[in-house]
Write an enzyme that holds these catalytic residues in place. Structure first.
Site, mmCIF file in Angstrom:
data_model
loop_
_atom_site.group_PDB
_atom_site.id
_atom_site.type_symbol
_atom_site.label_atom_id
_atom_site.label_comp_id
_atom_site.label_asym_id
_atom_site.label_seq_id
_atom_site.Cartn_x
_atom_site.Cartn_y
_atom_site.Cartn_z
ATOM 1 N N ASP A 1 0.861 -1.173 0.000
ATOM 2 C CA ASP A 1 0.000 0.000 0.000
ATOM 3 C C ASP A 1 0.909 1.237 0.000
ATOM 4 O O ASP A 1 2.093 1.159 0.362
ATOM 5 C CB ASP A 1 -0.874 -0.044 1.261
ATOM 6 C CG ASP A 1 -1.617 1.246 1.509
ATOM 7 O OD1 ASP A 1 -2.314 1.713 0.590
ATOM 8 O OD2 ASP A 1 -1.477 1.807 2.615
ATOM 9 N N LEU A 2 0.350 2.375 -0.379
ATOM 10 C CA LEU A 2 1.138 3.613 -0.360
ATOM 11 C C LEU A 2 0.888 4.422 0.915
ATOM 12 O O LEU A 2 1.667 4.375 1.845
ATOM 13 C CB LEU A 2 0.839 4.451 -1.612
ATOM 14 C CG LEU A 2 1.536 3.994 -2.909
ATOM 15 C CD1 LEU A 2 1.074 4.831 -4.098
ATOM 16 C CD2 LEU A 2 3.046 4.105 -2.754
ATOM 17 N N ASP A 3 -0.212 5.167 0.959
ATOM 18 C CA ASP A 3 -0.450 6.088 2.077
ATOM 19 C C ASP A 3 -0.599 5.343 3.398
ATOM 20 O O ASP A 3 -1.409 4.425 3.532
ATOM 21 C CB ASP A 3 -1.700 6.922 1.803
ATOM 22 C CG ASP A 3 -1.523 7.812 0.593
ATOM 23 O OD1 ASP A 3 -0.985 8.912 0.750
ATOM 24 O OD2 ASP A 3 -1.916 7.394 -0.508
ATOM 25 N N THR B 1 -2.874 0.380 -4.330
ATOM 26 C CA THR B 1 -3.209 1.643 -3.686
ATOM 27 C C THR B 1 -4.645 2.074 -3.928
ATOM 28 O O THR B 1 -5.305 1.622 -4.869
ATOM 29 C CB THR B 1 -2.242 2.747 -4.199
ATOM 30 O OG1 THR B 1 -2.568 4.000 -3.597
ATOM 31 C CG2 THR B 1 -2.329 2.883 -5.723
ATOM 32 N N GLY B 2 -5.120 2.957 -3.074
ATOM 33 C CA GLY B 2 -6.406 3.594 -3.305
ATOM 34 C C GLY B 2 -6.271 4.785 -4.241
ATOM 35 O O GLY B 2 -7.269 5.353 -4.687
ATOM 36 N N LYS C 1 -8.840 -4.626 -3.179
ATOM 37 C CA LYS C 1 -7.412 -4.831 -3.426
ATOM 38 C C LYS C 1 -7.093 -6.319 -3.518
ATOM 39 O O LYS C 1 -6.342 -6.755 -4.393
ATOM 40 C CB LYS C 1 -6.586 -4.183 -2.321
ATOM 41 C CG LYS C 1 -6.583 -2.661 -2.345
ATOM 42 C CD LYS C 1 -5.620 -2.096 -1.305
ATOM 43 C CE LYS C 1 -5.520 -0.588 -1.374
ATOM 44 N NZ LYS C 1 -4.506 -0.044 -0.436
#
Length: 274
Positions: A9-11, A42-43, A202
């Site tokens: 994931d990113l954030d 990612t979102g 995801k």
């Protein structure tokens, strides 16, 4: 077990609160990518994930908008997607903007993010400031429009909605029968919820990508911090929750990082399991 794929994931996971990758983590991923498939899940819209993708020197496809679509930067195209149908998108906007809810919306469309001029989401200001720091040739498009409904006519795909507002109002909106029947709703921040087309997640999209690339979920390590990461954490042979994740996410994981996204977080997992 030999793990051959790392999904990140990113954030809140790979990125710090300042939207940066810790240098030691970046260096570790650069070294790891030579022998392990590193996939960003990612979102974010692919345009707002691209600066980090480039920084990490990746060549794998990226999964965007909580599993709504897979994007290939090398070919500059969407390779797999389940977008929101235009009629459903229009009805969603009408419901969210009704006086009983009065929620702020951001729509992630084909190549941009659009929001209503009269009621911008709070996070848009910081997102636009960040976008201005990106090189002009791949700067994300974040566009204010007078009418969200009219913006639908100019876009081929609607990837997801981000709904921002009071927690109780967002939950009441998400609990409506029609919304619940047609959309997947996942908490993405304390005052924000993401809505994608029903069935998107995801984990589901990651499983499809793994299968296409001839990997088993048993060979996967997945790391995340928020509710929208749970499906891929559960999918993975080794699912990891960040130390800064909420208790629900932690309860689904095989392991919790010793440090948060502000420190060694992801780095400890890379050094221990790869």
């Amino acid at each position: 077990m030999t793990y051959r794929v790392l999904a990140l994931d990113l954030d809140g996971t790979l990125l710090t609160r300042q939207h940066q990758i810790v240098p030691a983590v970046c260096d570790a991923i650069h070294a790891l990518r030579e022998r392990v498939e590193v996939i960003l899940v990612t979102g974010r819209h692919h345009t707002t994930a691209q600066p980090y993708y480039r920084q990490l020197g990746l060549q794998t496809p990226i999964i965007c908008c909580n599993g709504t679509y897979v994007y290939d930067y090398g070919r500059q195209m969407v390779v797999e997607a389940d977008a929101i149908p235009a009629q459903a998108a229009a009805q969603f906007i009408a419901l969210a903007q009704a006086k009983s809810h009065e929620l702020s919306l951001v729509i992630y469309v084909t190549e941009a993010m659009v929001y209503a001029q009269r009621q911008p989401a709070q996070y848009i200001a910081s997102l636009k400031d960040w976008a201005e720091t990106c090189p002009a040739d791949y700067r994300p498009k974040i566009i204010a429009v007078p009418s969200l409904e009219q913006s639908l006519a100019h876009n081929i795909q609607v990837w997801k909605f981000v709904v921002e507002g009071e927690t109780e109002k967002i939950r009441a909106f998400a609990d409506q029968t029609w919304i619940h029947a047609h959309f997947s709703a996942e908490q993405s921040w304390s005052n924000r919820m993401d809505f994608s087309w029903q069935g998107n997640s995801k984990g589901r999209r990651l499983l499809s990508l793994l299968t296409a690339r001839h990997y088993s979920p048993a060979e996967l390590v997945a790391i995340g911090d928020n509710d929208n990461d749970i499906s891929m954490i559960r999918l993975a042979g080794f699912g990891v929750a960040m130390a800064n994740a909420n208790d629900t996410v932690k309860s689904c994981a095989d392991c919790i990082t010793p440090q948060t996204n502000e420190g060694r977080g992801v780095l400890d997992i890379i050094e221990t399991y790869f």
